[in-house]
Design an enzyme around this catalytic site. Structure first.
Site, mmCIF file in Angstrom:
data_model
loop_
_atom_site.group_PDB
_atom_site.id
_atom_site.type_symbol
_atom_site.label_atom_id
_atom_site.label_comp_id
_atom_site.label_asym_id
_atom_site.label_seq_id
_atom_site.Cartn_x
_atom_site.Cartn_y
_atom_site.Cartn_z
ATOM 1 N N PHE A 298 0.824 -1.193 0.000
ATOM 2 C CA PHE A 298 0.000 0.000 0.000
ATOM 3 C C PHE A 298 0.863 1.249 0.000
ATOM 4 C CE2 PHE A 298 -2.470 -3.268 2.117
ATOM 5 C CZ PHE A 298 -3.734 -3.137 1.555
ATOM 6 N N ASP A 299 0.545 2.186 -0.872
ATOM 7 C CA ASP A 299 1.034 3.537 -0.695
ATOM 8 C C ASP A 299 0.266 4.109 0.500
ATOM 9 O OD1 ASP A 299 2.188 6.096 -1.258
ATOM 10 O OD2 ASP A 299 0.272 6.671 -2.151
#
Length: 617
Positions: A298-299
């Site tokens: 995940f960013d």
């Protein structure tokens, strides 16, 4: 097919009702000819391109039954085969309902501002970028654009899958195909025609439903040798048994009709379900890969967090009222996200003219306000300004930073006046969504961010993530992703579709947030149209259910053929008509099994809850 059905009924009535064998034979002969004609045409077309299709098997079987004067069998077999083909076509059309519904939502007209200032109705294709359009209550937004005048609430379900109306005002972005529930808006056309988000969604869903998965390609290759094998088997049986009817029966029973239809129905139904729920799955290959994902990266900003920094902690030192006005005055001239957070916190406050503004790179701003020197920034700027800080102030700075905050320190004429801790807020409900991903079999949930390691660690700890890595550039994220893939992990990457394009492209599955932005749609494999993470567990659960559904249909189809062929050799009751009836029954079973995906809901998610509320409303 209708004429064949009528003739078959007439034949049976003549035979069993009146004992008229002549009418019985004539009716079934005509029914056989009418039935086999379209099948033979399809078979001939396949043979022209050197493909021995199922139509070839049925054509040979029907001609054989006709030659041995088994007119009843030939007529019933052709009717059942045509009925099965009709059922397949009807089912695929119904499972493509997502496209049909989207197409029907597409706007056809727009109210365009003419040279005299009046708004006139025009065809949506006559709208150009930059035109000013009017949208009235109950009307469809005709293009992607920006609100220039007015306010109201828009239902964006066609884009995001969310039923709750979204408030729109000046400078708000609007999408084609959405519906204005109240108010009147004037919008500037930014993207028109096929370039709108809505147009791209329709195009993507069409392409996705027409794509072929690994399972479908396997079936295509399988049929290339399976059909000739059935022909050879029937010929060998005829050579050794001299029983033409037995050989013809084998041809009929060997038709893998359910195998051909089963996988496409599952694929199309799964993609259709996703489209209705704000999830774009870009092809059946994506379904297969996504269902196997064991690691998700995940960013942080805009993905796990809201993406809009807010003041989380705030402290003043001494009499700071005037200093806060100076702070607001300086930040009012900045478009930095932290400046917006500061102004939002201070609200309506007195402003002063700002003179001699100096932006210190990586530090903050130094300016002259109302004859005072005002420094606003981080600890590095305070050190550069030689500000003498008390022990209390340094302890406050350290505590705010440990809390994952970015510091905004305000100093007036060398004296500390205010301290703000600003941080991006965790998305509501994101922790439950991540737990749902773990329950679906994802082993590793990892956050990658350009933020400092302390902030990233706090986010990971709060959300229960497996790992957290900070201070990463986009290329660093891509390198880390490659390392995981080299270890044999199947990796999905969730990002905003802009800075993370390299990782989205490299991942086994790229999942884009961002309300359907152009970059997100083009780069990723999966698009969460409403940027709502609650759709991600639904998407993963849906792909797993779809992949399993495909396997179930293959087992049903192959199992039916094996049982029928065994019955031919080891029973006395099996014949062509019974075999074809069982075949059509298996086709119906795989169709119904595939269409279950249209109603798929992941238990415990807001998708299920929202739909339950709609049912009880």
């Amino acid at each position: 097919m209708t004429k064949s059905r009528i003739l078959i009924v007439i034949g049976f009535i003549a035979h069993f009702g009146f004992g008229n064998t002549q009418v019985f034979n004539i009716a079934f002969i005509i029914a056989s000819i009418l039935g086999v004609a379209p099948i033979a045409i399809q078979a001939f077309g396949a043979l022209k391109v050197k493909v021995i299709s199922i139509d070839v098997l049925v054509t040979i079987a029907v001609i054989g039954a006709f030659l041995i004067q088994n007119y009843e069998e030939s007529a019933i077999v052709t009717f059942l085969f045509l009925f099965g083909s009709w059922l397949e076509a009807r089912t695929l059309n119904s499972t493509r309902s997502a496209i049909k519904e989207l197409t029907e939502m597409a706007p056809e007209v727009a109210f365009k501002q003419m040279e005299n200032g009046e708004f006139e109705e025009v065809d949506v294709w006559d709208v150009d970028e930059g035109d000013i359009l009017q949208v009235r209550t109950g009307g469809k937004v005709p293009v992607d654009g920006t609100v220039v005048i007015g306010e109201g609430h828009i239902n964006e379900a066609s884009i995001t899958g969310e039923a709750d109306p979204v408030r729109k005002e000046t400078d708000s972005e609007v999408f084609a195909g959405t519906i204005l529930e109240n108010g009147t808006l004037q919008i500037r056309a930014d993207r028109v025609g096929e370039d709108t988000t809505f147009g791209k969604i329709i195009e993507l869903v069409e392409e996705a439903q027409d794509s072929k998965s690994e399972a479908e390609r396997f079936i295509d290759q399988f049929s290339q040798w399976y059909t000739p094998a059935v022909l050879v088997l029937a010929f060998i049986v005829w050579i050794f048994s001299q029983n033409v009817e037995l050989a013809i029966t084998i041809l009929v029973l060997g038709c893998p009709g359910a195998l051909v239809i089963g996988v496409p129905v599952s694929n199309v139904a799964g993609i259709g379900n996703g489209a209705k729920n704000g999830v774009l799955l870009k092809g059946s290959e994506v379904i297969q890969d996504f269902s196997k994902v064991d690691t998700i990266l995940f960013d942080k900003t805009g993905t796990l967090t809201v993406g809009n920094p807010e003041v989380a902690e705030f402290k003043t030192y001494g009499d700071a009222d005037q200093a806060l006005s100076y702070l607001a005055s300086v930040e009012n001239e900045s478009d930095h996200p932290l400046a917006k957070a500061v102004l939002s916190q201070l609200g309506d406050i007195e402003m002063y003219p700002v003179d001699e503004t100096n932006v210190v790179k990586g530090g903050g701003i130094v300016a002259e306000v109302d004859g005072h020197r005002v420094a606003i920034g981080n600890v590095a700027l305070m050190e550069k300004e030689n500000i003498q800080l008390t022990k209390e102030a340094r302890e406050d700075f350290e505590a705010y930073e440990k809390g994952g905050n970015s510091l905004v320190i305000t100093v007036v004429d060398g004296e500390l006046k205010a301290l703000m801790g600003i941080r991006d807020q965790i998305r509501p409900g994101i922790k439950q969504d991540l737990q749902a991903m773990k329950a679906l079999g994802v082993k590793n949930l990892i956050v990658l961010s350009g933020d400092n390691q302390g902030t990233v660690d706090l986010v990971a700890e709060e959300l229960g993530l497996t790992e957290a890595h900070g201070n990463l550039l986009p290329e660093d994220k891509a390198d880390y992703l490659k390392e995981l893939q080299a270890q044999g992990q199947i990796v999905a990457f969730v990002g905003d579709g802009v800075n993370d394009s390299p990782s989205l492209a490299l991942a086994d599955i790229g999942i884009a947030m961002g309300s359907g932005t152009d970059v997100a749609i083009e780069t990723s494999d999966v698009v969460l149209m409403n940027s709502n993470m609650s759709r991600l567990p639904h998407a993963l659960g849906l792909t797993k259910a779809t992949a399993n559904n495909m396997k179930q249909n293959i087992v049903i189809a192959v199992g039916t053929v094996l049982v029928l062929l065994a019955a031919v050799f080891f029973s006395d009751w099996m014949n062509m008509s019974i075999g074809m009836l069982v075949h059509e029954g298996s086709i119906l079973v795989v169709i119904l099994n595939g269409m279950r995906l249209l109603r798929y809901r992941l238990k415990g998610t807001d998708v299920e809850t929202a739909n339950a509320k709609e049912v009880h409303a």
